[in-house]
Design an enzyme around this catalytic site. Structure first.
Site, PDB file in Angstrom:
ATOM      1  N   HIS A   1       1.100  -1.248   0.205  1.00 51.60           N
ATOM      2  CA  HIS A   1       0.086  -0.042   0.046  1.00 51.60           C
ATOM      3  C   HIS A   1       1.195   1.393   0.020  1.00 51.60           C
ATOM      4  CE1 HIS A   1       0.671   0.761   4.192  1.00 51.60           C
ATOM      5  NE2 HIS A   1       0.187  -0.196   4.351  1.00 51.60           N
TER       6      HIS A   1
ATOM      7  N   GLU B   1      -5.101   2.321   2.727  1.00 48.76           N
ATOM      8  CA  GLU B   1      -5.425   0.838   3.234  1.00 48.76           C
ATOM      9  C   GLU B   1      -4.879   0.892   4.971  1.00 48.76           C
ATOM     10  OE1 GLU B   1      -3.478  -2.422   6.184  1.00 48.76           O
ATOM     11  OE2 GLU B   1      -2.871  -0.316   6.127  1.00 48.76           O
ATOM     12  N   GLU B   2      -4.454   2.350   5.718  1.00 48.23           N
ATOM     13  CA  GLU B   2      -4.308   2.675   7.268  1.00 48.23           C
ATOM     14  C   GLU B   2      -5.187   2.785   8.059  1.00 48.23           C
ATOM     15  OE1 GLU B   2      -1.490   1.575   8.894  1.00 48.23           O
ATOM     16  OE2 GLU B   2      -0.118   0.955   7.691  1.00 48.23           O
TER      17      GLU B   2
ATOM     18  N   HIS C   1       4.064   2.717  12.368  1.00 47.84           N
ATOM     19  CA  HIS C   1       3.225   3.255  12.675  1.00 47.84           C
ATOM     20  C   HIS C   1       3.791   4.700  13.518  1.00 47.84           C
ATOM     21  CE1 HIS C   1      -0.775   0.814  11.961  1.00 47.84           C
ATOM     22  NE2 HIS C   1       0.331   1.211  10.873  1.00 47.84           N
TER      23      HIS C   1
ATOM     24  N   ASP D   1       2.719  -6.533   3.437  1.00 47.31           N
ATOM     25  CA  ASP D   1       2.450  -5.067   4.328  1.00 47.31           C
ATOM     26  C   ASP D   1       3.168  -5.464   5.346  1.00 47.31           C
ATOM     27  OD1 ASP D   1       2.125  -3.086   5.469  1.00 47.31           O
ATOM     28  OD2 ASP D   1      -0.118  -3.614   5.567  1.00 47.31           O
TER      29      ASP D   1
ATOM     30  N   ASP E   1       6.295   0.668   6.831  1.00 51.66           N
ATOM     31  CA  ASP E   1       5.012  -0.043   6.836  1.00 51.66           C
ATOM     32  C   ASP E   1       4.386   1.552   5.613  1.00 51.66           C
ATOM     33  OD1 ASP E   1       2.136  -0.301   6.687  1.00 51.66           O
ATOM     34  OD2 ASP E   1       2.120   0.634   8.819  1.00 51.66           O
TER      35      ASP E   1
END
Lengths: 473, 473
Positions: A284, A330-331, A428, A358, A296
């Site tokens: 993503h 995606e997040e 994140h 991912d 990520d």
């Protein structure tokens, strides 16, 4: 006559053995070529450098996300694929606003702590929110405390990720409900706000954001939700033991906006024999905004692009159509994944396999599969081909969020499984940056993905060469 | 009668099956306990923090090496082992002196480059050494160029580590002769000095030191040897293409001194059943001086100490004598390893197994063994016990430098094999620091070592339970 039959049988056995041997040898050589190309003349690391350092964090709906769309499309076009296109998709837009600010107050003393707003959270009042804190170990504790003890307070979800689980994603899975549903659930008991312990094994000062949802909660009942660094979570918890009536203050100016248009970026090499059978490889393109999203999922994006480049460079013309899909959002919404599956269904496309990366750009350990027993047996028959590359892990269960919506009866879904021990140190958070990605590890991952795609393309999923008769339906 | 025999046979089969099952179950539980203890209440990371950040680089013969001896002995004493002692050993003492300085000169322009002296090198003249440079790709090129083209020049060994080799130690092995013997060989052709491309895959500014030897070369023929960072090696090589007669200048004040006394640090839990059968687990306490030696080999030291602590904490009383040996002087002499083996032989001690961790503190992937086929088959029979911990790699070949001298007909030697992709980014450089070690990865390594030691201690190496009859001599 009998002798002749025996001779014939022997000959057939010999030829079959030879054919088998030759297939094995060819496959082994093909994999070696893919790994060599990735390690000696790889492009993935350079792409990731640009995506991370020239573009940076790519939150859905942001200018950076659009810059990433433009850049990755241009890069795919340079590869000389058969088609490259953008697939429009409406995505949520959430902005963080000013840097968050928080402190713990005991008596006259205040100590600043590190927090970040969870993605999708509403802001605090402009002057911030100050309240007493109730520490809980999970959603299930809320009913026990009840409205009486929760109302007006900030609920502090502090259940840590379990260090004894070897698969760190399992530890993450055991805690993520606090982040995703903590605010919605605590609001039902009249909480004023929530703060959630960052989902990381590491005790450090970096808060980790991530998506949250208010579910069906009416707008006026929503409460602000933040993640607090693990170090400050430990501090807050220890202070609560000394002073139950301490106050927590936080101020956040994040905001939800109307949806905006964005895009999945798609490129394909059309299959030479079965163009209607589609294989997807993807990651993503969006990321959180705190770091530069290198692990990520910048890693997954560039590895997926690299798979198609490795096919081109090593001169493999796929029999089936090979598509790279760089999913948007995606997040905090999965809109890109849902849109891709929806369009595929509308067009009546036949996807036989999808592989997502991912889980970070670390040393590839193997794959997980969402497949039937027969399909999984077939995949496992290729396991020895991966041993020279120290790729040992082939397991049933789980693939990737973006490709999940493609699931129907037939398709095999898979996820690359890199070493997961360091992943949640970066996930994140502001520590998800390019320098945390090792070039070799990234390149090994790309080659590992290309190798599996090569085998699936070559044999499909019902070839008599690979499926033992007793497993075929 | 016949019926009775059949029943008896069935009963025996049943009981054997049951015993087998129960062993498997017990072993599986024991391993889980060891991993839990390491991950939930581990001590290794704290020890490594002290060794790295409170002590730092621990070059043989330095005060820091002695501080590390004192500290690790005191820590072992706190574990309540049956014995803890120091084993004296004379070690070489080499000092780096002032920070090295080097530049490349083309015409009037000079560009500073990063070098470090190789361990054991002599100094340059006090005012430095300036000469033309001959770039070669390895020792074998020297004869080709001959005295005519080498005399008076600085030989620049620039063969890079191969990126296509999956095992990075193999890539290292393919280049290390340049560092170890480059000076001795180039001196034979009248070279004025040598500089060697750093042994790292990563292109960065950090030079990597390491041991070198002049062999039998007389003192007055010795020439100074330095490592240059990979980035500057690339720069120098590209400049040589533009200007063959450029000059390289370097200044180093390193020095060899007389040997000094140091120590191996040893602790043991005496075996409850076979106290005379000794199992060794170890790493080396000395390190290079540029970083703090966290990966090489602080990690191996604290993991080895942790093995004995895990036995104590989980209440496993070993049947055989379990010894932790923290070897001195692996880096530039191997005196500690040789001394330990010599004393063991003098005392007539019987070592059945030695396991070394000296490949960094990364995620454990498995072990390599120096063992007979029968012994290796036995070890492989335990493989499935390690699968829950994602430890898959069991291979013949290589163990550890310090335990090598213990080799005789019977002993099994083994090396922990962590993920090796990042190792040479740190090895022997200023980047070998505590922050590059991940707590979980370190702890998983310690538990993996303890698990293998547990199995060897329980079954020995000729137990009928594990060795198939046809493999026994």
């Amino acid at each position: 006559m009998k002798q002749k039959l025996v001779l014939l049988a022997l000959l057939v056995t010999f030829l079959e053995g030879k054919a088998q041997f030759s297939h094995q040898q060819k496959d082994s050589m093909a994999l070696r070529n893919l790994y060599d190309m990735s390690l000696l003349q790889g492009q993935s690391y350079e792409w990731l450098d640009h995506l991370s350092n020239k573009i940076g964090g790519r939150l859905s709906g942001s200018i950076n996300a659009e810059r990433a769309v433009k850049y990755s499309k241009a890069q795919l076009e340079e590869l000389g694929l058969d088609k490259v296109w953008l697939q429009p998709v409406m995505v949520p837009k959430w902005t963080r606003g000013q840097a968050e600010y928080a402190y713990v107050q005991t008596g006259e003393n205040t100590t600043t702590v590190n927090i970040v707003a969870l993605g999708g959270s509403i802001a605090t009042p402009a002057n911030g929110l100050k309240a007493e804190v109730l520490e809980v170990q999970g959603l299930e504790d809320l009913a026990e405390y009840g409205k009486e003890q929760i109302e007006g307070k900030i609920v502090f979800f502090n259940r840590p990720m379990r260090p004894d689980l070897i698969h760190t994603f399992a530890a993450y899975g055991g805690c993520v409900d606090q982040r995703y549903s903590g605010a919605a659930e605590a609001a039902k008991y009249g909480a004023a706000g929530v703060i959630v312990r960052s989902l990381s094994h590491k005790i450090d000062e970096y808060p980790h954001t991530g998506s949250m949802s208010y579910g069906e909660l009416p707008n006026d009942e929503r409460i602000p939700a933040a993640a607090i660094s693990t170090k400050d979570a430990e501090y807050l918890s220890s202070m609560l033991k000394l002073d139950k009536s301490l106050k927590f203050f936080y101020r956040m100016s994040c905001q939800n906006h109307a949806d905006v248009e964005s895009h999945n970026v798609i490129g394909e090499i059309t299959g030479s024999e079965y163009p209607d059978e589609i294989i997807v490889v993807g990651g993503h393109l969006d990321s959180w905004d705190l770091g530069d999203g290198a692990h990520d999922d910048g890693a997954g994006v560039v590895q997926s692009m690299e798979v198609l480049r490795l096919f081109k460079e090593t001169g493999i013309r796929p029999k089936r159509t090979l598509r790279v899909v760089l999913f948007m959002n995606e997040e905090n919404g999965l809109r890109g994944g849902n849109q891709y599956a929806k369009v595929a269904q509308m067009k009546g496309e036949h996807h036989i396999f999808a592989l997502e990366s991912d889980s970070g750009g670390f040393t590839p350990r193997g794959f997980s599969f969402d497949a039937s027993e027969a399909q999984f047996e077939q995949v496992k028959s290729w396991k020895s081909l991966f041993e020279p590359y120290l790729v040992h892990y082939f397991a049933q269960g789980g693939s990737g969020a973006d490709i999940g919506p493609l699931k129907d009866g037939d398709i095999v879904l898979a996820g690359l499984r890199p070493d997961s021990q360091r992943y949640f140190d970066h996930h994140h958070a502001a520590t998800d940056t390019f320098d945390a990605v090792n070039k070799r590890e990234l390149e090994l991952g790309a080659a590992t993905m290309a190798s599996l795609v090569y085998l699936v393309d070559k044999y499909g999923f019902d070839s008599p060469i690979n499926v033992p008769a007793e497993l075929k339906k």
